[in-house]
Design an enzyme around this catalytic site. Structure first.
Site, PDB file in Angstrom:
ATOM      1  N   GLY A 262       0.821  -1.201   0.000  1.00 39.68           N
ATOM      2  CA  GLY A 262       0.000   0.000   0.000  1.00 39.68           C
ATOM      3  C   GLY A 262       0.856   1.253   0.000  1.00 39.68           C
ATOM      4  N   VAL A 263       0.183   2.411   0.061  1.00 38.99           N
ATOM      5  CA  VAL A 263       0.876   3.690  -0.040  1.00 38.99           C
ATOM      6  C   VAL A 263       1.199   4.224   1.344  1.00 38.99           C
ATOM      7  CG1 VAL A 263      -1.242   5.075  -0.039  1.00 38.99           C
ATOM      8  CG2 VAL A 263       0.802   5.954  -1.195  1.00 38.99           C
ATOM      9  N   GLY A 264       2.300   4.971   1.453  1.00 39.50           N
ATOM     10  CA  GLY A 264       2.645   5.613   2.710  1.00 39.50           C
ATOM     11  C   GLY A 264       4.066   5.312   3.147  1.00 39.50           C
ATOM     12  N   GLU A 288      -0.424  -1.544  -6.867  1.00 37.29           N
ATOM     13  CA  GLU A 288      -1.154  -0.395  -7.397  1.00 37.29           C
ATOM     14  C   GLU A 288      -0.333   0.884  -7.340  1.00 37.29           C
ATOM     15  OE1 GLU A 288      -4.591   0.366  -5.009  1.00 37.29           O
ATOM     16  OE2 GLU A 288      -3.509   0.093  -3.142  1.00 37.29           O
ATOM     17  N   ASN A 378      -9.080   8.182   5.080  1.00 40.23           N
ATOM     18  CA  ASN A 378      -8.847   8.048   3.638  1.00 40.23           C
ATOM     19  C   ASN A 378      -9.813   6.995   3.132  1.00 40.23           C
ATOM     20  OD1 ASN A 378      -7.594   5.468   4.306  1.00 40.23           O
ATOM     21  ND2 ASN A 378      -5.808   6.668   4.878  1.00 40.23           N
ATOM     22  N   GLY A 382      -7.090   0.282  -2.738  1.00 48.01           N
ATOM     23  CA  GLY A 382      -7.058  -1.043  -3.341  1.00 48.01           C
ATOM     24  C   GLY A 382      -6.793  -2.148  -2.348  1.00 48.01           C
TER      25      GLY A 382
END
Length: 503
Positions: A262-264, A288, A378, A382
């Protein structure tokens, strides 16, 4: 045919109250920045004149301040989907000042095609190059795939292109553009490994549908990453140790798994830690978002290939990719979000999903979107696309936040995005809760062991109270949210007295 050159202000003038715009990009990467900012200015002028002006916005994922932030602050958004991380947008959503739908990112393009979300009036697309080939135009996207093919095809009034010189035209060919067919005529998506390509390197449209091209040179609104700290470093090591244990015992293939992250900053640190662990085999990525750490690992030969929807990297990293495009072109592929996040592909190729939890309850249910069950942090992004279809689904989190005032392991998740059916392990800095082949009560014991030591006695006390109620999954409902309630009233979950809640 020469494409019509226009300014961003002229493009914004075309957008009318009540219309819907579909944007390129996925995270701030690849998002048009000039036109949305001008639409925000138009909204402010219209409101000052006493006229209504609100639009709907469809995106691949989150955007940047010039889009989500500016449009929200100008009160220009009526409806928005699917995902966002912008703090200004978050504030307005939590004040119920606009309509927001949180959707799984793999479904966004499909729901647009099905008409569930209404018509798309305009597609606004960032490109590094555009070419006319006969009656067609080939649009070469920049740093993300998103929903660009779908909104370009369906935009009723036309397509606006931001031709952004910040993105090198040498990156043409890095994209693999493929749009899934409508039901019931869908074909199998023939991706069998991360590096496979099945589409075109551009979005193809009828050239006469391009209303105007805006020439600009604007950097992506990239987010920086915090340096790894002792907590994220330890989580990364725990992830590596867990995967190596599974590898040695034959629970994952000797060839290892494709990794998703994931993002971050935390996710970036975890992948970085995996890459630095010499016992972890060289691996491929099917994800993603691609962040700085795995890009560096590609240059080191640790990451063999990477499939992603978005280059969610710092601008320095992005320019490094462009400067070394000959190296990256056969190792890096950018896809539309419905392909990068496609459960069919994720299940086929064997993905280890690494996502971040806000909180996890004692039975393994995960909240990844809402603080104390009500305040949107948030969207789901995905994470569900990957967690539900992964070969191995892992959620990571620090054991506490807010200086220890909030425990990430709680009796009952205040909001549930991912049920325990799809979660194989939860990993904190205190270890690994392997939830596979465990009953619910065994999961609870494993999760308490990876909670912060300050909270373990409280969580065990909760289970003692809950056990008096019996059941396969044991809960004392009057105390299930006692820790959350205490935080909201006193600012620190550690002040919880469970006895006050037991009825």
């Amino acid at each position: 045919m020469e494409f019509n050159r226009i300014t961003a202000a002229e493009a914004a003038a075309l957008i009318e109250n009540g219309q819907t715009i579909g944007l390129s990009g996925f995270t701030p990467a690849g998002v048009p920045k000039c036109t949305p900012a001008e639409i925000a200015k138009k909204a402010e002028a219209e409101h000052a004149a006493g006229r209504p002006f609100k639009i709907s916005v469809f995106t691949g994922a989150s955007t940047g301040q010039s889009c989500d932030g500016a449009l929200t602050n100008a009160q220009a958004i009526d409806y928005r989907a699917p995902y966002t991380t912008n703090p200004d947008f978050r504030k307005h959503v939590n004040n119920n000042e606009l309509r927001y739908s949180d959707l799984n990112l793999s479904n966004m393009a499909t729901q647009i095609r099905q008409g569930y979300l209404g018509d798309v009036d305009w597609a606004i697309i960032e490109a590094c190059a555009i070419e006319k080939v006969g009656s067609k135009a080939h649009i070469y996207l920049t740093a993300a795939g998103g929903i660009s093919p779908t909104v370009c095809r369906l935009a009723k009034r036309g397509i606006i292109i931001e031709l952004n010189a910040f993105h090198s035209p040498d990156s043409k060919g890095i994209h693999d553009v493929y749009e899934i067919e409508d039901h019931p005529y869908r074909k199998p998506i023939m991706i069998c490994k991360a590096s496979d390509r099945i589409g075109k390197p551009y979005v193809e449209v009828d050239a006469d549908r391009i209303v105007g091209v805006i020439e600009c040179n604007v950097a992506d609104e990239a987010r920086g990453f915090k340096d790894p700290d002792p907590v994220t470093t330890q989580i990364g090591q725990n992830v590596a140790d867990f995967l190596l244990s599974n590898l040695r015992s034959g629970l994952i293939p000797k060839t290892f798994l494709n990794l998703q992250s994931g993002v971050g900053s935390g996710a970036n640190a975890v992948l970085g830690a995996l890459g630095q662990c010499p016992e972890v085999p060289n691996f491929n990525i099917y994800t993603e978002v691609l962040q700085d750490a795995p890009v560096a690992l590609m240059k080191q030969g640790r990451v063999l290939s990477a499939s992603t929807c978005s280059l969610t990297v710092t601008n320095e990293c992005l320019q490094d990719i462009y400067s070394n495009i000959d190296f990256f072109k056969d190792k890096l592929v950018l896809r539309p979000s419905e392909i990068s996040n496609c459960p069919e592909v994720i299940a086929r190729i064997g993905v280890c999903a690494l996502n971040t939890a806000i909180e996890c309850d004692l039975y393994g249910h995960v909240n990844s979107t809402k603080i104390c069950g009500t305040k949107m942090m948030n969207g789901i992004g995905g994470s569900a696309d990957f967690a539900s279809s992964a070969y191995l689904s892992i959620f990571t989190c620090g054991s506490t936040t807010k200086g220890g005032a909030i425990s990430s392991i709680v009796p009952f998740a205040s909001h549930i995005d991912h049920t325990n059916h799809y979660i194989d392990a939860v990993i904190t800095e205190y270890g690994v809760a392997d939830l596979r082949h465990k009953s619910d009560m065994q999961k609870a014991e494993a999760l308490i062991e990876v909670a912060h030591p300050d909270y373990r006695p409280m969580l065990r006390d909760y289970l003692k109270y809950a056990s008096k109620k019996g059941g396969h999954t044991q809960h004392e409902l009057s105390a299930a949210f006692a820790m959350h309630d205490t935080f909201l009233r006193k600012g620190d979950m550690r002040l919880t007295d469970l006895a006050e809640y037991i009825k």
